[in-house]
Design a protein around this motif. Structure first.
Motif, PDB file in Angstrom:
ATOM      1  N   ALA A  14      -4.079  -9.993  14.675  1.00  0.00           N
ATOM      2  CA  ALA A  14      -5.017  -9.138  13.964  1.00  0.00           C
ATOM      3  C   ALA A  14      -4.845  -7.733  14.529  1.00  0.00           C
ATOM      4  CB  ALA A  14      -6.448  -9.631  14.158  1.00  0.00           C
ATOM      5  N   GLY A  15      -4.443  -6.802  13.676  1.00  0.00           N
ATOM      6  CA  GLY A  15      -4.195  -5.441  14.130  1.00  0.00           C
ATOM      7  C   GLY A  15      -5.395  -4.550  13.893  1.00  0.00           C
ATOM      8  N   PHE A  16      -5.803  -3.827  14.925  1.00  0.00           N
ATOM      9  CA  PHE A  16      -6.950  -2.925  14.835  1.00  0.00           C
ATOM     10  C   PHE A  16      -6.598  -1.559  15.406  1.00  0.00           C
ATOM     11  CE2 PHE A  16      -8.842  -7.125  14.966  1.00  0.00           C
ATOM     12  CZ  PHE A  16      -9.800  -7.052  13.975  1.00  0.00           C
ATOM     13  N   ALA A  17      -7.125  -0.516  14.775  1.00  0.00           N
ATOM     14  CA  ALA A  17      -7.003   0.836  15.310  1.00  0.00           C
ATOM     15  C   ALA A  17      -8.109   1.005  16.349  1.00  0.00           C
ATOM     16  CB  ALA A  17      -7.139   1.867  14.196  1.00  0.00           C
ATOM     17  N   LEU A  18      -7.761   0.817  17.602  1.00  0.00           N
ATOM     18  CA  LEU A  18      -8.740   0.919  18.678  1.00  0.00           C
ATOM     19  C   LEU A  18      -8.748   2.279  19.344  1.00  0.00           C
ATOM     20  CD1 LEU A  18      -8.221  -2.598  20.321  1.00  0.00           C
ATOM     21  CD2 LEU A  18      -9.930  -1.896  18.619  1.00  0.00           C
ATOM     22  N   ASP A  19      -7.736   3.093  19.031  1.00  0.00           N
ATOM     23  CA  ASP A  19      -7.608   4.415  19.644  1.00  0.00           C
ATOM     24  C   ASP A  19      -7.026   5.346  18.593  1.00  0.00           C
ATOM     25  OD1 ASP A  19      -6.934   6.687  21.078  1.00  0.00           O
ATOM     26  OD2 ASP A  19      -5.795   5.625  22.618  1.00  0.00           O
ATOM     27  N   ASP A  20      -7.775   6.378  18.210  1.00  0.00           N
ATOM     28  CA  ASP A  20      -7.282   7.265  17.155  1.00  0.00           C
ATOM     29  C   ASP A  20      -6.089   8.099  17.605  1.00  0.00           C
ATOM     30  OD1 ASP A  20      -8.786   8.890  18.848  1.00  0.00           O
ATOM     31  OD2 ASP A  20      -9.549  10.126  17.212  1.00  0.00           O
ATOM     32  N   ALA A  21      -5.822   8.147  18.904  1.00  0.00           N
ATOM     33  CA  ALA A  21      -4.671   8.902  19.397  1.00  0.00           C
ATOM     34  C   ALA A  21      -3.395   8.053  19.401  1.00  0.00           C
ATOM     35  CB  ALA A  21      -4.949   9.417  20.806  1.00  0.00           C
ATOM     36  N   ALA A  22      -3.550   6.747  19.259  1.00  0.00           N
ATOM     37  CA  ALA A  22      -2.385   5.860  19.257  1.00  0.00           C
ATOM     38  C   ALA A  22      -1.758   5.832  17.865  1.00  0.00           C
ATOM     39  CB  ALA A  22      -2.799   4.455  19.678  1.00  0.00           C
ATOM     40  N   ALA A  23      -0.441   5.792  17.822  1.00  0.00           N
ATOM     41  CA  ALA A  23       0.267   5.781  16.542  1.00  0.00           C
ATOM     42  C   ALA A  23       0.189   4.421  15.862  1.00  0.00           C
ATOM     43  CB  ALA A  23       1.729   6.174  16.753  1.00  0.00           C
ATOM     44  N   ASP A  24       0.076   3.365  16.642  1.00  0.00           N
ATOM     45  CA  ASP A  24       0.086   2.011  16.090  1.00  0.00           C
ATOM     46  C   ASP A  24      -1.222   1.296  16.385  1.00  0.00           C
ATOM     47  OD1 ASP A  24       2.763   2.157  15.128  1.00  0.00           O
ATOM     48  OD2 ASP A  24       3.476   1.856  17.180  1.00  0.00           O
ATOM     49  N   ASP A  25      -1.496   0.286  15.558  1.00  0.00           N
ATOM     50  CA  ASP A  25      -2.649  -0.561  15.799  1.00  0.00           C
ATOM     51  C   ASP A  25      -2.379  -1.475  16.986  1.00  0.00           C
ATOM     52  OD1 ASP A  25      -3.858   0.576  13.632  1.00  0.00           O
ATOM     53  OD2 ASP A  25      -3.675  -1.172  12.332  1.00  0.00           O
ATOM     54  N   THR A  26      -3.450  -1.966  17.574  1.00  0.00           N
ATOM     55  CA  THR A  26      -3.348  -2.915  18.670  1.00  0.00           C
ATOM     56  C   THR A  26      -3.370  -4.321  18.093  1.00  0.00           C
ATOM     57  OG1 THR A  26      -4.510  -1.401  20.145  1.00  0.00           O
ATOM     58  CG2 THR A  26      -4.446  -3.728  20.793  1.00  0.00           C
ATOM     59  N   PRO A  27      -2.283  -5.098  18.286  1.00  0.00           N
ATOM     60  CA  PRO A  27      -2.283  -6.473  17.781  1.00  0.00           C
ATOM     61  C   PRO A  27      -2.980  -7.407  18.765  1.00  0.00           C
ATOM     62  CG  PRO A  27      -0.137  -5.932  18.690  1.00  0.00           C
ATOM     63  CD  PRO A  27      -1.002  -4.704  18.839  1.00  0.00           C
ATOM     64  N   LEU A  28      -3.900  -8.207  18.248  1.00  0.00           N
ATOM     65  CA  LEU A  28      -4.615  -9.168  19.073  1.00  0.00           C
ATOM     66  C   LEU A  28      -4.328 -10.567  18.541  1.00  0.00           C
ATOM     67  CD1 LEU A  28      -7.989  -7.241  19.144  1.00  0.00           C
ATOM     68  CD2 LEU A  28      -6.272  -7.317  20.947  1.00  0.00           C
ATOM     69  N   PRO A  29      -3.941 -11.501  19.408  1.00  0.00           N
ATOM     70  CA  PRO A  29      -3.617 -12.851  18.939  1.00  0.00           C
ATOM     71  C   PRO A  29      -4.857 -13.549  18.390  1.00  0.00           C
ATOM     72  CG  PRO A  29      -3.535 -12.752  21.331  1.00  0.00           C
ATOM     73  CD  PRO A  29      -3.777 -11.355  20.844  1.00  0.00           C
TER      74      PRO A  29
END
Length: 117
Positions: free
Chosen positions: A49-64
């Motif tokens: 499950a990919g979430f934008a947890l940081d608006d400065a990051a280019a990619d979403d954070t994938p969580l298993p």
């Protein structure tokens, strides 16, 4: 093999889904048809499950996660949207809806209207 990514925040946007009720209904029906009755789904299938947890990051954070957990999350999250839609429908359109439209099961439990209440 890589797990499928459910990209909640990095999905294609379609403003017409938010403004055209007929288009939203058609899309909902298409999603429902794709899921079917659920008997062919492997709810234990691993996904990210990919979430934008940081608006400065280019990619979403994938969580298993699993497909079943994510479908449950979507249903749970939609409850909150139903609550707002219900307020608008009742308050501005005069729609005769039950008072508990969009009330989360945990809220009903807390208020004594559920099994654990």
């Amino acid at each position: 093999a890589a797990r499928p990514l459910l990209a909640y925040d990095a999905r294609p946007r379609d403003a017409r889904l938010e403004t055209d009720p007929r288009r939203a209904l058609a899309a909902s029906r298409a999603w429902r048809a794709a899921i079917g009755d659920g008997t062919d789904l492997d709810l234990a299938a691993p996904v990210d499950a990919g979430f934008a947890l940081d608006d400065a990051a280019a990619d979403d954070t994938p969580l298993p996660s699993t497909l079943g957990r994510e479908l449950a999350f979507c249903a749970h999250h939609a409850t909150h949207h139903f609550f707002v839609a219900g307020l608008i429908a009742k308050g501005h359109l005069g729609a005769p809806l039950p008072d508990d439209v969009g009330r989360a099961p945990s809220t009903k439990r807390h208020e004594g209207g559920g099994a654990a209440g």
